[in-house]
Design a protein around this motif. Sequence first.
Motif, short mmCIF file in Angstrom:
data_model
loop_
_atom_site.label_atom_id
_atom_site.label_comp_id
_atom_site.label_asym_id
_atom_site.label_seq_id
_atom_site.Cartn_x
_atom_site.Cartn_y
_atom_site.Cartn_z
N LYS A 303 0.81 -1.29 0.03
CA LYS A 303 -0.09 0.09 -0.06
C LYS A 303 0.89 1.24 -0.03
CE LYS A 303 -3.78 -2.40 1.99
NZ LYS A 303 -4.24 -3.07 3.28
N GLY A 304 2.21 1.17 -0.20
CA GLY A 304 2.96 2.45 -0.44
C GLY A 304 4.15 2.52 0.58
N VAL A 327 3.57 5.51 5.99
CA VAL A 327 2.64 4.55 6.71
C VAL A 327 1.25 5.47 6.53
CG1 VAL A 327 3.92 2.87 7.90
CG2 VAL A 327 3.03 4.73 8.88
N THR A 328 0.08 4.66 6.63
CA THR A 328 -1.09 5.30 6.54
C THR A 328 -2.07 4.44 7.09
OG1 THR A 328 -2.23 4.41 4.54
CG2 THR A 328 -0.86 6.23 4.18
N LYS A 329 -3.14 4.95 7.82
CA LYS A 329 -4.25 4.20 8.35
C LYS A 329 -4.61 3.00 7.66
CE LYS A 329 -6.26 5.85 12.01
NZ LYS A 329 -7.00 6.44 12.73
N GLU A 330 -4.79 3.18 6.44
CA GLU A 330 -5.32 2.11 5.50
C GLU A 330 -4.41 0.55 5.61
OE1 GLU A 330 -5.20 5.26 4.39
OE2 GLU A 330 -7.21 5.18 5.02
N MET A 331 -3.15 0.84 6.32
CA MET A 331 -2.40 -0.42 6.25
C MET A 331 -2.69 -1.13 7.69
SD MET A 331 1.21 1.59 5.07
CE MET A 331 1.09 2.70 3.59
N VAL A 346 5.18 8.00 11.59
CA VAL A 346 3.85 8.59 10.94
C VAL A 346 4.20 10.20 10.95
CG1 VAL A 346 1.67 9.23 11.42
CG2 VAL A 346 2.57 7.07 12.09
N GLU A 347 4.00 10.75 9.77
CA GLU A 347 4.66 12.13 9.79
C GLU A 347 3.27 13.16 9.94
OE1 GLU A 347 6.47 13.44 6.25
OE2 GLU A 347 7.48 11.34 5.91
N LYS A 348 3.45 13.97 10.96
CA LYS A 348 2.65 15.06 11.46
C LYS A 348 3.45 16.36 11.88
CE LYS A 348 -1.08 12.24 10.90
NZ LYS A 348 -1.77 12.62 9.54
N GLU A 349 2.71 17.35 11.38
CA GLU A 349 3.56 18.59 11.48
C GLU A 349 3.50 19.34 12.65
OE1 GLU A 349 6.15 18.80 9.38
OE2 GLU A 349 5.41 17.26 8.18
N SER A 350 2.36 19.00 13.39
CA SER A 350 2.17 19.81 14.95
C SER A 350 1.98 18.81 15.84
CB SER A 350 1.32 21.03 14.69
OG SER A 350 0.03 20.35 14.11
N ILE A 351 2.08 19.37 17.32
CA ILE A 351 1.40 18.50 18.43
C ILE A 351 -0.26 18.36 18.14
CG2 ILE A 351 1.35 20.71 19.74
CD1 ILE A 351 1.69 17.05 21.15
N GLU A 353 -1.87 18.07 15.35
CA GLU A 353 -2.19 17.04 14.28
C GLU A 353 -1.90 15.58 15.03
OE1 GLU A 353 -0.22 16.93 10.37
OE2 GLU A 353 -0.52 19.30 10.43
N ALA A 354 -0.78 15.59 15.83
CA ALA A 354 -0.45 14.44 16.42
C ALA A 354 -1.50 13.69 17.35
CB ALA A 354 0.92 14.63 17.12
N ILE A 355 -2.05 14.81 18.14
CA ILE A 355 -2.86 14.48 19.35
C ILE A 355 -4.23 14.12 18.27
CG2 ILE A 355 -4.63 15.60 20.76
CD1 ILE A 355 -2.22 16.86 21.84
N SER A 356 -4.57 14.60 17.48
CA SER A 356 -5.90 14.38 16.86
C SER A 356 -5.74 12.88 16.03
CB SER A 356 -6.37 15.32 15.86
OG SER A 356 -6.30 15.09 14.35
N PHE A 357 -4.56 12.70 15.67
CA PHE A 357 -4.25 11.06 15.09
C PHE A 357 -4.27 10.11 16.14
CE2 PHE A 357 -1.33 7.58 13.70
CZ PHE A 357 -1.84 7.58 12.41
N ILE A 358 -3.51 10.50 17.41
CA ILE A 358 -3.75 9.46 18.39
C ILE A 358 -5.16 9.29 19.11
CG2 ILE A 358 -2.95 9.44 21.01
CD1 ILE A 358 -0.29 10.86 20.19
N ASN A 359 -5.73 10.44 18.90
CA ASN A 359 -7.29 10.24 19.51
C ASN A 359 -8.36 9.52 18.41
OD1 ASN A 359 -6.62 11.37 21.96
ND2 ASN A 359 -7.38 13.47 21.37
N SER A 360 -7.65 9.21 17.38
CA SER A 360 -8.58 8.53 16.18
C SER A 360 -8.39 6.96 16.64
CB SER A 360 -8.09 8.80 14.99
OG SER A 360 -6.66 8.30 14.91
N TYR A 361 -7.59 6.57 17.51
CA TYR A 361 -7.41 5.33 17.93
C TYR A 361 -8.23 5.16 19.41
CZ TYR A 361 -4.16 4.04 14.40
OH TYR A 361 -3.43 4.05 13.21
N ASP A 362 -8.49 3.80 19.96
CA ASP A 362 -8.86 3.46 21.29
C ASP A 362 -7.82 4.08 22.17
OD1 ASP A 362 -11.29 2.32 20.41
OD2 ASP A 362 -10.09 0.51 19.83
N ASN A 363 -8.07 4.26 23.54
CA ASN A 363 -7.19 4.47 24.47
C ASN A 363 -6.00 3.74 24.47
OD1 ASN A 363 -9.06 6.62 25.06
ND2 ASN A 363 -9.71 5.53 26.80
N ALA A 364 -4.84 4.07 24.60
CA ALA A 364 -3.79 3.35 24.64
C ALA A 364 -3.41 2.74 26.19
CB ALA A 364 -2.42 3.86 24.22
N LEU A 365 -2.63 1.72 26.18
CA LEU A 365 -2.25 1.35 27.56
C LEU A 365 -1.14 2.25 28.03
CD1 LEU A 365 -2.48 -1.02 29.55
CD2 LEU A 365 -0.76 -2.08 28.21
#
Length: 466
Positions: A303-304, A327-331, A346-351, A353-365
């Motif tokens: 997938k690239g 990598v992308t979320k499709e993988m 995973v490339e994100k240019e700001s905190i 963007e990073a936080i919104s990416f993290i929060n798109s997943y279930d809560n981590a351990l």
Amino acid sequence: MNIPELFSLQLKNKFPQKNKSVGYRVDKLLKVRELLTKYDEDICEALNKDLGKAFSETRLTEILPTIGMINYACKKLHKWSKDKYFSTPVVFKGASSYIRYEAKGNVLVISPWNYPFQLALYPVLSSFMAANTTILKPSEFTPYTNTILEKIITEVFDQDEVAVVHGGIQESNELLDHPFDHVFFTGSTEVGKIIMNKASNHLASVGLELGGKSPVFIDENVNLKEVMKKISWGKLVNAGQTCVAPDYVITTSKNIAGVVSGFKEYVQNAYGKNPVQSEDYCHIITNRHALRLKELVDDAVSKGAKVECGGQIVGERVFEPTVLTGVTKEMKVMQEEIFGPILPLVEKESIEEAISFINSYDNALCSYVFTKNELVEKKFMNETISGGVTINDVLTNVANAKLPFGGAGKSGIGRYHGHEGFLEFSNMRSVMNKKMDLGTSYFYPPYTLKKSQHIVSLLQKLRSFL
Ligand code: NAD
């Protein structure tokens, strides 16, 4: 002894066990500590056979935390077990109010294969220190470790207080058919749901120590070489088969090259030019698990994604230290907990963007942030949720025997380690002892005018409190 016989034996011992003194429990914990020294080599050999794990890594990640836990528990158990008194409202004048810490009763512990020694013994000893009877069902994938675990347990405990049942899914299910008072499970989120569902048939309380994708954010202006030493260690210890391993890294495009080279440099320093041949590099638990990792890499590449290093199974159950970029979320590698030595970037240019990416997943351990900027640290803490956090390192929040450990939401329910380990397995029995009754019955019906006025004036006092 079969499972029904063993369960009835422990059921019969529920009340005698509940009243075993703190001194008795401390003595047995110390006896376990003694055997951890006596069988040190055997434990290391067992882990080496099951997981290809280096003796030093076994001592560091399996034996040391268990001894740390025993030491802390022995020091604190008298204090933790003492009744805790509270003030008593004036309407119950003459009574005393307190919590009595008692055993929950009959406990079942089901453990995983990745740290097969400490993740079995730690909860078993926590359950024992709270005066429960305990049956342990370790993972079917670690036969050598299970043998030494059972040897230690049978040398210290009678079968009616702590016992081991070997087996897999069938034995877990047979055990779960019995009315345990508490079930403590460590393993995957999917199996955690099955365990909770089965435990609900008897309304057993559950402690679920599960997994998930633990993210790392690396800010700019940090020393990338030092940061990558820490992250690479956390990723590669136990070959990434660690529930709190950094699952993936988020960082800015400017940092990517430094992250890749920092990983490669660490690998070479830690494991030499040919890491897969290093005796210090842990194996994957089975060929099937190694093949799953290969599939994750192949799917990402198709997938690239780009393999910056590693990506292959080499020989028996050994998977190369691997970094993926693009990598992308499709993988699949970004959809499942990786649980192996693969680090996607995973490339994100700001905190933000990073936080919104993290929060798109279930809560981590666990989650990790590397930054020198207090605002970034504060934002990360305020705007993400996880069971634990290490700031400017990885994994070490779990290593402090005094800090509670557990997940949040889908990464787990309940806490153990430290004082919480005692509480997790204790029934906090609320007691009001009315040695003297100085008149609660005054409030029984009939509600005369005088009593009704008294109740209203009590209410008014409460309403104006503070
Ligand atoms: P697993 O869930 O496959 O198995 C754990 C235990 O459950 C084993 O004893 C197994 O025999 C039993 N089991 C498996 N399937 C079952 C079923 N259908 N019904 C009843 N019992 C069943 O987990 P694993 O592969 O041994 O371990 C890896 C997972 O555990 C990862 O997700 C990892 O994150 C998680 N984990 C969590 C922690 C933590 O403390 N939170 C620690 C280590 C591992």
